[in-house]
Design an enzyme around this catalytic site. Sequence first.
Site, short mmCIF file in Angstrom:
data_model
loop_
_atom_site.label_atom_id
_atom_site.label_comp_id
_atom_site.label_asym_id
_atom_site.label_seq_id
_atom_site.Cartn_x
_atom_site.Cartn_y
_atom_site.Cartn_z
N ARG A 262 50.58 78.17 13.62
CA ARG A 262 52.45 77.54 13.68
C ARG A 262 52.79 76.77 12.23
NH1 ARG A 262 52.21 75.56 20.15
NH2 ARG A 262 51.48 77.71 20.88
N ARG A 277 47.74 67.83 15.78
CA ARG A 277 49.28 69.19 15.56
C ARG A 277 48.56 69.75 13.85
NH1 ARG A 277 53.68 68.78 17.61
NH2 ARG A 277 53.68 66.74 18.38
N GLU A 349 49.47 66.13 25.51
CA GLU A 349 49.50 67.11 26.49
C GLU A 349 48.58 68.53 25.74
OE1 GLU A 349 52.07 71.62 25.40
OE2 GLU A 349 53.10 70.24 24.63
N SER A 352 50.29 73.96 28.65
CA SER A 352 51.79 74.73 29.58
C SER A 352 51.89 74.92 30.15
CB SER A 352 52.85 73.87 28.52
OG SER A 352 54.30 73.50 29.00
N ARG A 391 42.88 70.64 21.23
CA ARG A 391 43.20 69.22 21.95
C ARG A 391 42.27 68.96 23.13
NH1 ARG A 391 49.19 67.85 21.40
NH2 ARG A 391 50.02 68.74 19.89
#
Length: 426
Positions: A262, A277, A349, A352, A391
């Site tokens: 990403r 991130r 988070e 999801s 994460r």
Amino acid sequence: MLDIKWIRENPQALDAALAKRGAEPQAASLVALDEKRRAVIARLQDMQSRRNAASKEIGAAMAQKNMELAEKLKAEVAAIKDTMPAAEQEEREVSAALDDMLSRIPNIPHDDVPVGEDEGGNVVARVVGEKPRWNHPAKEHFEIGEALGYMDFDRAAKLSGSRFTVLTSQLARLERALGQFMIDLHTGEHGYTEVSSPLMVRDEAMFGTGQLPKFSEDLFKTTDGRWLIPTAEVTLTNLVSNEILDQEKLPLRFTALTPSFRSEAGSAGRDTRGMLRQHQFWKCELVSITDQESSLEEHERMTACAEEVLKRLGLHFRTMTLCTGDMGFGARKTYDLEVWLPGQNTYREISSCSVCGDFQGRRMNARYRGKEDKATRFVHTLNGSGTAVGRCLIAVLENYLNEDGSVTIPDALLPYMGGLTRIEKA
């Protein structure tokens, strides 16, 4: 993608749903463009019908030796043929404009999704476990990893720039162990089929799951025009693109452990320290392909599968129902799993899980047919993280930190760690 027929019949419902998402009304523009398209198609059909009829009339006129009428009809057919290419081009342009506009409209939220503008409107569905209680101070994962000597951001920056990490020795093994544990759990106990799929895909695959055309800036593109996957959702969901499935074989459940890529174009200045991130990270993805009747039940099941990962690791987390303003583009309803990070003193988070209805099925032209049915219906799709490996590594480091700076390995990971029970300083 939404059904233009439904939009024509429910324009107010579309605009009301968009308002819940904080988006501008679109129904009037869509309906007007669709009416223009239908008018052009009708005009083309009239021209084709008249051309065919006139051609027959030419034959009849010539049979009756009425050459004047025959020549007049020939001139009419020639004029129609001259006019049709422009009308066909107009139809292509209007249809392309309509398809492009439809492709940028987000999905319709389910009725039970809470209405809100942003993450402040999310609702706690449940809380699992308790926060750790220590006598020593909490630390952030990058402090722990660097002190252990197995997490190096400077060398990663030397190789690739910012938002990359080099893990070595025991932390590299811990990351691998987490991924193996997740994939084994989902295939061995949760009934998912493991898939090894490409990491680069064509435009059509990205369009099918909704990354294109709207979110191209969040993606990495190769020099030959392919895209690096931002999540294995892209490949797993598109496995059924342009297929007609037997309803009795649904649901299909796929899982894959892959790198994800990403650009983080919209996150400048956010989470620049550490691994939270990254441009590249490992993730265990879950995808289900279902029929219309079972998709909501499958959503609860998928979320429970992701939750089980965190339960087995002994991590405290909460499950949030996202509000309309915080949901992803293609989702109708989403649960976020937020793990507790002591070093940040907050929840973040880690997974999801979304149900998309037939939104992606329509974009992919993926359908199913019941045993007694003549007509087909678009499949319903679901996707979720089971979970984000990086994460999860962060959560383990921060939650299992010992006073001496070592990190205890959760019991669920011991079979993957070659006899290692603690990660200690190099």
